[in-house]
Design a protein around this motif. Structure first.
Motif, PDB file in Angstrom:
ATOM      1  N   VAL A 131       0.846  -1.195   0.000  1.00  0.00           N
ATOM      2  CA  VAL A 131       0.000   0.000   0.000  1.00  0.00           C
ATOM      3  C   VAL A 131       0.881   1.244   0.000  1.00  0.00           C
ATOM      4  CG1 VAL A 131      -1.770   1.287   1.242  1.00  0.00           C
ATOM      5  CG2 VAL A 131      -1.815  -1.217   1.259  1.00  0.00           C
ATOM      6  N   PRO A 132       0.864   2.031  -1.063  1.00  0.00           N
ATOM      7  CA  PRO A 132       1.641   3.280  -1.065  1.00  0.00           C
ATOM      8  C   PRO A 132       1.031   4.279  -0.094  1.00  0.00           C
ATOM      9  CG  PRO A 132       0.239   3.191  -2.991  1.00  0.00           C
ATOM     10  CD  PRO A 132       0.097   1.858  -2.309  1.00  0.00           C
ATOM     11  N   GLN A 133       1.874   4.995   0.607  1.00  0.00           N
ATOM     12  CA  GLN A 133       1.404   5.965   1.584  1.00  0.00           C
ATOM     13  C   GLN A 133       2.181   7.258   1.405  1.00  0.00           C
ATOM     14  OE1 GLN A 133       1.596   4.422   5.566  1.00  0.00           O
ATOM     15  NE2 GLN A 133       0.113   5.872   6.374  1.00  0.00           N
ATOM     16  N   LEU A 134       1.485   8.381   1.460  1.00  0.00           N
ATOM     17  CA  LEU A 134       2.129   9.669   1.326  1.00  0.00           C
ATOM     18  C   LEU A 134       2.925   9.984   2.588  1.00  0.00           C
ATOM     19  CD1 LEU A 134      -0.840  11.675  -0.254  1.00  0.00           C
ATOM     20  CD2 LEU A 134       0.967  10.386  -1.415  1.00  0.00           C
ATOM     21  N   ASP A 135       3.820  10.956   2.493  1.00  0.00           N
ATOM     22  CA  ASP A 135       4.674  11.309   3.627  1.00  0.00           C
ATOM     23  C   ASP A 135       3.867  11.760   4.837  1.00  0.00           C
ATOM     24  OD1 ASP A 135       6.901  10.691   2.143  1.00  0.00           O
ATOM     25  OD2 ASP A 135       7.337  12.768   1.560  1.00  0.00           O
ATOM     26  N   ASN A 136       2.680  12.324   4.589  1.00  0.00           N
ATOM     27  CA  ASN A 136       1.848  12.795   5.701  1.00  0.00           C
ATOM     28  C   ASN A 136       0.911  11.711   6.230  1.00  0.00           C
ATOM     29  OD1 ASN A 136      -0.135  12.634   3.708  1.00  0.00           O
ATOM     30  ND2 ASN A 136      -0.216  14.854   3.384  1.00  0.00           N
ATOM     31  N   GLY A 137       1.040  10.484   5.704  1.00  0.00           N
ATOM     32  CA  GLY A 137       0.248   9.370   6.206  1.00  0.00           C
ATOM     33  C   GLY A 137      -0.982   9.043   5.386  1.00  0.00           C
ATOM     34  N   LEU A 138      -1.428   9.958   4.533  1.00  0.00           N
ATOM     35  CA  LEU A 138      -2.640   9.723   3.757  1.00  0.00           C
ATOM     36  C   LEU A 138      -2.396   8.711   2.643  1.00  0.00           C
ATOM     37  CD1 LEU A 138      -4.078  13.343   3.449  1.00  0.00           C
ATOM     38  CD2 LEU A 138      -4.571  11.602   5.183  1.00  0.00           C
ATOM     39  N   PHE A 139      -3.503   8.206   2.097  1.00  0.00           N
ATOM     40  CA  PHE A 139      -3.431   7.212   1.030  1.00  0.00           C
ATOM     41  C   PHE A 139      -4.047   7.769  -0.254  1.00  0.00           C
ATOM     42  CE2 PHE A 139      -3.758   4.776   4.975  1.00  0.00           C
ATOM     43  CZ  PHE A 139      -2.664   3.926   4.858  1.00  0.00           C
ATOM     44  N   PRO A 140      -3.383   7.588  -1.397  1.00  0.00           N
ATOM     45  CA  PRO A 140      -4.067   7.852  -2.663  1.00  0.00           C
ATOM     46  C   PRO A 140      -5.140   6.800  -2.866  1.00  0.00           C
ATOM     47  CG  PRO A 140      -1.993   6.739  -3.077  1.00  0.00           C
ATOM     48  CD  PRO A 140      -2.041   7.014  -1.591  1.00  0.00           C
ATOM     49  N   ALA A 141      -6.045   7.043  -3.797  1.00  0.00           N
ATOM     50  CA  ALA A 141      -7.119   6.079  -4.026  1.00  0.00           C
ATOM     51  C   ALA A 141      -6.598   4.800  -4.677  1.00  0.00           C
ATOM     52  CB  ALA A 141      -8.213   6.690  -4.889  1.00  0.00           C
ATOM     53  N   ALA A 142      -5.585   4.936  -5.524  1.00  0.00           N
ATOM     54  CA  ALA A 142      -5.059   3.776  -6.246  1.00  0.00           C
ATOM     55  C   ALA A 142      -3.598   4.015  -6.581  1.00  0.00           C
ATOM     56  CB  ALA A 142      -5.858   3.523  -7.530  1.00  0.00           C
ATOM     57  N   THR A 146      -9.894   6.960   2.261  1.00  0.00           N
ATOM     58  CA  THR A 146      -8.812   6.997   3.240  1.00  0.00           C
ATOM     59  C   THR A 146      -9.294   6.568   4.621  1.00  0.00           C
ATOM     60  OG1 THR A 146      -7.574   8.694   2.040  1.00  0.00           O
ATOM     61  CG2 THR A 146      -7.170   8.513   4.390  1.00  0.00           C
ATOM     62  N   ALA A 147     -10.498   6.979   4.998  1.00  0.00           N
ATOM     63  CA  ALA A 147     -11.032   6.565   6.298  1.00  0.00           C
ATOM     64  C   ALA A 147     -11.208   5.053   6.353  1.00  0.00           C
ATOM     65  CB  ALA A 147     -12.355   7.274   6.575  1.00  0.00           C
ATOM     66  N   HIS A 148     -11.730   4.462   5.296  1.00  0.00           N
ATOM     67  CA  HIS A 148     -11.900   3.003   5.265  1.00  0.00           C
ATOM     68  C   HIS A 148     -10.549   2.288   5.307  1.00  0.00           C
ATOM     69  CE1 HIS A 148     -16.210   2.183   4.567  1.00  0.00           C
ATOM     70  NE2 HIS A 148     -16.241   3.361   3.978  1.00  0.00           N
ATOM     71  N   ILE A 149      -9.581   2.780   4.544  1.00  0.00           N
ATOM     72  CA  ILE A 149      -8.273   2.136   4.492  1.00  0.00           C
ATOM     73  C   ILE A 149      -7.585   2.225   5.848  1.00  0.00           C
ATOM     74  CG2 ILE A 149      -5.995   2.196   3.404  1.00  0.00           C
ATOM     75  CD1 ILE A 149      -7.495   3.517   0.949  1.00  0.00           C
ATOM     76  N   ALA A 150      -7.623   3.404   6.449  1.00  0.00           N
ATOM     77  CA  ALA A 150      -6.984   3.578   7.757  1.00  0.00           C
ATOM     78  C   ALA A 150      -7.686   2.749   8.827  1.00  0.00           C
ATOM     79  CB  ALA A 150      -6.989   5.055   8.140  1.00  0.00           C
ATOM     80  N   TYR A 151      -9.005   2.673   8.757  1.00  0.00           N
ATOM     81  CA  TYR A 151      -9.744   1.838   9.710  1.00  0.00           C
ATOM     82  C   TYR A 151      -9.309   0.385   9.595  1.00  0.00           C
ATOM     83  CZ  TYR A 151     -13.642  -0.598  11.926  1.00  0.00           C
ATOM     84  OH  TYR A 151     -14.408  -1.436  12.715  1.00  0.00           O
ATOM     85  N   SER A 152      -9.104  -0.097   8.363  1.00  0.00           N
ATOM     86  CA  SER A 152      -8.639  -1.466   8.156  1.00  0.00           C
ATOM     87  C   SER A 152      -7.289  -1.684   8.840  1.00  0.00           C
ATOM     88  CB  SER A 152      -8.522  -1.755   6.654  1.00  0.00           C
ATOM     89  OG  SER A 152      -7.915  -3.003   6.414  1.00  0.00           O
ATOM     90  N   HIS A 153      -6.396  -0.726   8.709  1.00  0.00           N
ATOM     91  CA  HIS A 153      -5.096  -0.847   9.379  1.00  0.00           C
ATOM     92  C   HIS A 153      -5.271  -0.934  10.892  1.00  0.00           C
ATOM     93  CE1 HIS A 153      -3.286   0.266   5.518  1.00  0.00           C
ATOM     94  NE2 HIS A 153      -2.129  -0.057   6.031  1.00  0.00           N
ATOM     95  N   GLY A 154      -6.113  -0.065  11.428  1.00  0.00           N
ATOM     96  CA  GLY A 154      -6.319  -0.062  12.871  1.00  0.00           C
ATOM     97  C   GLY A 154      -6.914  -1.353  13.383  1.00  0.00           C
ATOM     98  N   GLN A 155      -7.889  -1.900  12.665  1.00  0.00           N
ATOM     99  CA  GLN A 155      -8.514  -3.151  13.070  1.00  0.00           C
ATOM    100  C   GLN A 155      -7.509  -4.284  13.123  1.00  0.00           C
ATOM    101  OE1 GLN A 155     -11.419  -2.368  14.598  1.00  0.00           O
ATOM    102  NE2 GLN A 155     -12.422  -4.072  13.569  1.00  0.00           N
ATOM    103  N   GLN A 156      -6.526  -4.249  12.251  1.00  0.00           N
ATOM    104  CA  GLN A 156      -5.541  -5.324  12.177  1.00  0.00           C
ATOM    105  C   GLN A 156      -4.317  -5.071  13.053  1.00  0.00           C
ATOM    106  OE1 GLN A 156      -5.180  -6.911   7.906  1.00  0.00           O
ATOM    107  NE2 GLN A 156      -6.237  -4.955   7.629  1.00  0.00           N
ATOM    108  N   GLY A 157      -4.404  -4.068  13.913  1.00  0.00           N
ATOM    109  CA  GLY A 157      -3.353  -3.838  14.891  1.00  0.00           C
ATOM    110  C   GLY A 157      -2.382  -2.731  14.561  1.00  0.00           C
ATOM    111  N   ASP A 158      -2.490  -2.138  13.369  1.00  0.00           N
ATOM    112  CA  ASP A 158      -1.588  -1.053  12.989  1.00  0.00           C
ATOM    113  C   ASP A 158      -2.217   0.279  13.380  1.00  0.00           C
ATOM    114  OD1 ASP A 158       0.278   0.623  11.916  1.00  0.00           O
ATOM    115  OD2 ASP A 158      -0.018   0.019   9.831  1.00  0.00           O
ATOM    116  N   GLU A 159      -2.287   0.531  14.667  1.00  0.00           N
ATOM    117  CA  GLU A 159      -2.942   1.743  15.143  1.00  0.00           C
ATOM    118  C   GLU A 159      -2.137   2.991  14.821  1.00  0.00           C
ATOM    119  OE1 GLU A 159      -3.776   1.190  19.254  1.00  0.00           O
ATOM    120  OE2 GLU A 159      -5.550  -0.053  18.864  1.00  0.00           O
ATOM    121  N   ALA A 160      -0.814   2.848  14.722  1.00  0.00           N
ATOM    122  CA  ALA A 160       0.018   4.017  14.424  1.00  0.00           C
ATOM    123  C   ALA A 160      -0.372   4.634  13.085  1.00  0.00           C
ATOM    124  CB  ALA A 160       1.492   3.618  14.423  1.00  0.00           C
ATOM    125  N   THR A 161      -0.596   3.786  12.077  1.00  0.00           N
ATOM    126  CA  THR A 161      -1.024   4.287  10.772  1.00  0.00           C
ATOM    127  C   THR A 161      -2.392   4.947  10.867  1.00  0.00           C
ATOM    128  OG1 THR A 161       0.271   2.687   9.496  1.00  0.00           O
ATOM    129  CG2 THR A 161      -1.691   3.588   8.431  1.00  0.00           C
TER     130      THR A 161
END
Length: 429
Positions: free
Chosen positions: A41-52, A71-86
């Protein structure tokens, strides 16, 4: 049932599909796909995600921009799987974006900008690297995206005991009079698919979830509580009238079935179990295809031979005011089939199985899990193999993936489908 009639694009994936899985098999399958780059998953320097992920050939799609919803859905997925920092990093950067939109919120609240001016509302799509607004007009009236941000931010921070900066609290509180000013429960917004404005349940439900999360976490003044209660009541009443449809307005706005309603079940948990099962049953019965799930009947986005019918500039442009022109190219039954919803359904059925122990729910979890894996791209895909596409569409009589491949929103839910199945298998199904 788990393998019946499933279209599998990648033959290496096909060899690894099973009617049922052990925990070790699921973990090995996830690890194997990781080696293939499926979850990169590519991630911008500020933490946000492009759509594709975009290339020079697919940059025309504009999917290198940031959508608040995705971005909210993608970040929520990370948090659910234990990557709360992202997840926290994304939440904080989105908060910075909405802080910058103070004047937009206040102009609508004060009546200096009419809610009918959809292009002057707070941006929900923007340039991710700089948080600047798009150079071209875009229909920003997408209440679901605002609801997702509010829900995600409050959901993430409700367990934190640290105090927040006054500007953060002020930004969150600003959503209450804003939703009152636009009368979100009867506001014709562009919604999840950024198309013809309509009063749609999926948008109302997302705002309702955001408002509920805000109240659970942020102390409100007496006057704010009165407004909040009014907003909640209006949203609940609107959903009672509209559901299980997406929109009850007369044609062309009327829409009986829409896969966006699935998000009211997960992750928003805004409908009860009975309504959730009805929505799922109707989506599967009316929108499911061999290669994915249609967004809705009559969806002309990436209809058959889309690349030959529309120039690159037109393909992902703003059709919100000119839908009839694009719809004229659609032959019913040839709607694009999206890859986002099968992993989402796998998660939903997996959660129902956890709650009820109903083995039919577990079988449906496996079925949609395998369908999601079947949608992973093959070597013949122009964007590469082992990727999670946005959708499959008909090109010269064959189903191929669209240029927005991989779509990070799809990736996020395929990863969640793995995570949910692993959770269930830990309990020795």
């Amino acid at each position: 049932m788990a393998l019946d009639g499933i279209a599998v694009h990648n033959q290496q994936v096909r060899q690894r599909l099973r009617p049922t899985y052990s925990l070790a098999e699921v973990q090995a399958l996830r690890q194997w796909l990781q080696t293939k780059g499926t979850f990169e998953v590519p991630q911008l320097d500020n933490g946000l995600f492009p759509a594709a992920v975009v290339t020079e050939q697919t940059r025309y799609t504009g999917y290198d921009c940031v959508w608040v919803r995705d971005t909210a859905h993608i970040a929520y997925s990370h948090g659910q799987q234990g990557d709360e920092a992202t997840a926290y990093r994304v939440a904080d950067t989105l908060m910075t974006h909405f802080m910058k939109q103070k004047s937009r919120f206040e102009a609508v609240i004060d009546g200096r900008i009419s809610p009918d001016n959809h292009y002057e509302r707070p941006p929900v799509k923007f340039i991710g690297t700089t948080l600047e607004e798009l150079p071209q007009p875009w229909p920003q009236a997408q209440n679901d995206a605002l609801g997702y941000f509010l829900w995600f931010y409050c959901h993430l921070y409700q367990q934190q005991l640290t105090s927040l900066a006054p500007e953060v609290i002020a930004t969150l509180r600003r959503f209450i009079p804003y939703f009152q000013a636009i009368r979100y429960w009867q506001d014709e917004d562009h919604g999840h698919w950024e198309e013809t404005p309509k009063i749609q349940a999926s948008s109302i439900g997302a705002v309702l979830a955001g408002l509920q999360a805000l109240y659970r976490w942020l102390p409100l003044s007496a006057s704010e509580r009165v407004t909040w209660k009014h907003l909640i009541q209006q949203g609940e009443q609107a959903l009672q009238i509209i559901l299980p449809a997406e929109c009850r307005q007369p044609p062309p706005q009327y829409r009986r079935y829409d896969a966006a309603l699935l998000f009211l079940i997960y992750p928003l948990s805004i409908v009860n179990r009975a309504m959730g099962r009805r929505i799922v049953a109707e989506v599967c019965e009316n929108l499911q295809g061999a290669h994915g799930i249609r967004r809705y009947l009559g969806d002309s986005f990436w209809c058959a031979d889309y690349k030959t019918k529309f120039s690159p500039e037109q393909r992902t442009g703003d059709f919100s005011q000119t839908m009839a022109q694009r719809d004229a190219w659609l032959t019913p039954g040839e709607e694009a089939q999206w890859c986002l919803f099968d992993p989402l359904l796998s998660v939903i059925f997996g959660r129902w199985f956890q709650a009820t122990g109903n083995l039919q729910d577990y079988q449906r979890q496996l079925y949609h899990f395998n369908r999601a894996l079947g949608q992973i791209t093959a070597d013949t895909c122009e964007q590469g193999s082992y990727k999670c596409p946005e959708l499959y569409y008909l090109q010269d009589g064959h189903y191929v993936s669209s240029d927005a491949t991989p779509l990070l929103w799809t990736q996020a839910y395929v990863a969640l489908a793995f995570w949910q199945l692993e959770q269930n298998l830990h309990h020795d199904v």
